[in-house]
Design a protein around this motif. Structure first.
Motif, PDB file in Angstrom:
ATOM      1  N   SER A  65       1.037  -1.045   0.102  1.00  0.00           N
ATOM      2  CA  SER A  65      -0.054   0.237   0.099  1.00  0.00           C
ATOM      3  C   SER A  65       0.778   1.188  -0.203  1.00  0.00           C
ATOM      4  CB  SER A  65      -0.478   0.045   1.046  1.00  0.00           C
ATOM      5  OG  SER A  65      -1.644   1.629   1.444  1.00  0.00           O
ATOM      6  N   TRP A  92      -4.580   1.803  -3.177  1.00  0.00           N
ATOM      7  CA  TRP A  92      -5.315   2.944  -2.452  1.00  0.00           C
ATOM      8  C   TRP A  92      -5.460   2.664  -0.460  1.00  0.00           C
ATOM      9  CZ3 TRP A  92      -9.541   2.254   0.267  1.00  0.00           C
ATOM     10  CH2 TRP A  92     -10.492   1.648  -0.322  1.00  0.00           C
ATOM     11  N   ASP A  93      -4.653   4.303  -0.254  1.00  0.00           N
ATOM     12  CA  ASP A  93      -5.130   4.498   1.269  1.00  0.00           C
ATOM     13  C   ASP A  93      -5.145   5.989   1.744  1.00  0.00           C
ATOM     14  OD1 ASP A  93      -4.228   4.854   3.773  1.00  0.00           O
ATOM     15  OD2 ASP A  93      -2.202   4.409   3.911  1.00  0.00           O
ATOM     16  N   THR A  94      -6.310   5.848   2.695  1.00  0.00           N
ATOM     17  CA  THR A  94      -7.102   5.960   2.905  1.00  0.00           C
ATOM     18  C   THR A  94      -6.316   7.359   3.848  1.00  0.00           C
ATOM     19  OG1 THR A  94      -8.768   5.526   4.437  1.00  0.00           O
ATOM     20  CG2 THR A  94      -9.375   5.228   2.403  1.00  0.00           C
ATOM     21  N   THR A  95      -5.622   6.980   4.189  1.00  0.00           N
ATOM     22  CA  THR A  95      -4.992   7.859   4.967  1.00  0.00           C
ATOM     23  C   THR A  95      -3.645   9.192   5.208  1.00  0.00           C
ATOM     24  OG1 THR A  95      -3.733   6.254   6.068  1.00  0.00           O
ATOM     25  CG2 THR A  95      -5.739   5.385   7.053  1.00  0.00           C
ATOM     26  N   ASN A  96      -3.507   9.306   4.569  1.00  0.00           N
ATOM     27  CA  ASN A  96      -2.390   9.449   3.408  1.00  0.00           C
ATOM     28  C   ASN A  96      -3.238  10.935   2.764  1.00  0.00           C
ATOM     29  OD1 ASN A  96      -3.795   9.594   0.935  1.00  0.00           O
ATOM     30  ND2 ASN A  96      -1.624   7.506   0.612  1.00  0.00           N
ATOM     31  N   GLN A 140      -9.067   4.064   8.600  1.00  0.00           N
ATOM     32  CA  GLN A 140      -8.737   3.864   8.199  1.00  0.00           C
ATOM     33  C   GLN A 140      -8.104   3.182   7.335  1.00  0.00           C
ATOM     34  OE1 GLN A 140      -5.881   4.218  11.673  1.00  0.00           O
ATOM     35  NE2 GLN A 140      -7.053   5.473  12.760  1.00  0.00           N
ATOM     36  N   ARG A 142      -7.249   0.463   4.071  1.00  0.00           N
ATOM     37  CA  ARG A 142      -6.305   0.627   3.204  1.00  0.00           C
ATOM     38  C   ARG A 142      -6.655  -0.186   2.072  1.00  0.00           C
ATOM     39  NH1 ARG A 142      -0.269   0.280   5.514  1.00  0.00           N
ATOM     40  NH2 ARG A 142      -1.309  -2.155   6.478  1.00  0.00           N
ATOM     41  N   GLN A 143      -6.674  -0.707   0.413  1.00  0.00           N
ATOM     42  CA  GLN A 143      -6.641  -1.757  -0.162  1.00  0.00           C
ATOM     43  C   GLN A 143      -5.084  -2.046  -1.015  1.00  0.00           C
ATOM     44  OE1 GLN A 143     -10.355  -2.321  -2.013  1.00  0.00           O
ATOM     45  NE2 GLN A 143      -8.845  -1.743  -3.784  1.00  0.00           N
ATOM     46  N   TRP A 144      -4.983  -3.680  -0.991  1.00  0.00           N
ATOM     47  CA  TRP A 144      -3.551  -2.761  -2.188  1.00  0.00           C
ATOM     48  C   TRP A 144      -4.236  -5.441  -2.898  1.00  0.00           C
ATOM     49  CZ3 TRP A 144      -3.371  -3.803   2.984  1.00  0.00           C
ATOM     50  CH2 TRP A 144      -3.660  -6.109   3.128  1.00  0.00           C
ATOM     51  N   ARG A 183      -7.805  -5.826   1.568  1.00  0.00           N
ATOM     52  CA  ARG A 183      -7.913  -4.238   2.750  1.00  0.00           C
ATOM     53  C   ARG A 183      -7.570  -4.379   4.059  1.00  0.00           C
ATOM     54  NH1 ARG A 183     -13.796  -1.168   0.507  1.00  0.00           N
ATOM     55  NH2 ARG A 183     -13.103  -1.246  -1.102  1.00  0.00           N
TER      56      ARG A 183
END
Length: 233
Positions: A65, A92-96, A140, A142-144, A183
């Motif tokens: 991620s 993608w990462d929702t925390t950045n 928080q 994240r996905q990959w 996720r």
């Protein structure tokens, strides 16, 4: 697409999209199962989980991620390019501090010029919308993607073998990708992870890179994406 490319090349690429996306030569496309797949995925919205049960936790592999949207290299050959597109689409990462539009843009940046608008719609269907993103950020999330298999589907090979000369440009290829979407995030104060198998097809076109030293590699562009879980076989 390179604006300096010969006009004949640009016309052949437009014919490919017309052939597949607009349904020209419909009998051929229906016979091999391609018709309709390149019209773009149906909208998919995935809100944050609700309820009280949490999925099983496992730690994500290091580096899966990224800190932010990573550019997709258009060099290295068609298979390498298709893999990078797949990783960019699902990583993608929702925390950045970045949002869905930022992650979509790195994919649209490698679109074939005449397909950029349609491809943008395809990509948006794979990414959470703004509201879902905001909910996922609260967890928080994240996905990959981990890729298990990647292959040129028989339906594509059949289409190219039956197409008339010039209908499909040299260097165009489809790859069907099978993998697992992961996720992770938090549920209250507990770390959690969920995963599920996915499959989709990417349609790309590559051309030789020619310099004064001769052919030095390939340059690839992204045409379209199939619907998620509705690939060519």
């Amino acid at each position: 697409m390179d604006p300096t490319a010969p006009a004949d090349d640009r016309r052949r690429r437009r014919v490919l999209i017309a052939l597949i996306a607009a349904g020209l030569v419909l009998a051929l496309l229906v016979s091999v199962g391609i018709y309709g797949l390149l019209r773009g995925p149906a909208p998919r919205t995935e809100p944050a989980p609700t309820g009280t049960a949490a999925p099983t936790i496992t730690a994500p592999p290091t580096g899966t991620s990224p800190a932010g949207p990573a550019p997709v290299s258009q060099l290295g050959g068609p298979e390498t390019f298709a893999r990078q597109v797949a990783q960019a689409l699902f990583g993608w990462d929702t925390t950045n501090g970045y949002g869905p539009a930022d992650y979509a843009q790195v994919i649209v940046d490698v679109a074939a010029g005449e397909e950029a608008d349609a491809l943008a719609g395809d990509v948006r269907a794979y990414l959470p919308g703004a509201e879902a993103w905001a909910q996922l950020r609260q967890h928080q999330t994240r996905q990959w993607l981990s890729i298990q298999e990647m292959f040129v589907p028989e339906a594509w090979e059949t289409a190219t073998s039956q197409a008339a000369p010039g209908q499909i440009p040299e260097g165009a290829v489809a790859y069907t990708i099978e993998g697992t979407r992961h996720r992770d995030g938090t549920w209250g104060t507990e770390p959690v992870e969920a995963s599920r198998p996915i499959v989709f097809t990417v349609f790309i076109v590559c051309a030789p890179v020619v310099t004064n030293r001769g052919i030095t590699g390939t340059h690839c562009e992204l045409l379209r994406l199939s619907q998620l879980d509705n690939p060519l076989r």
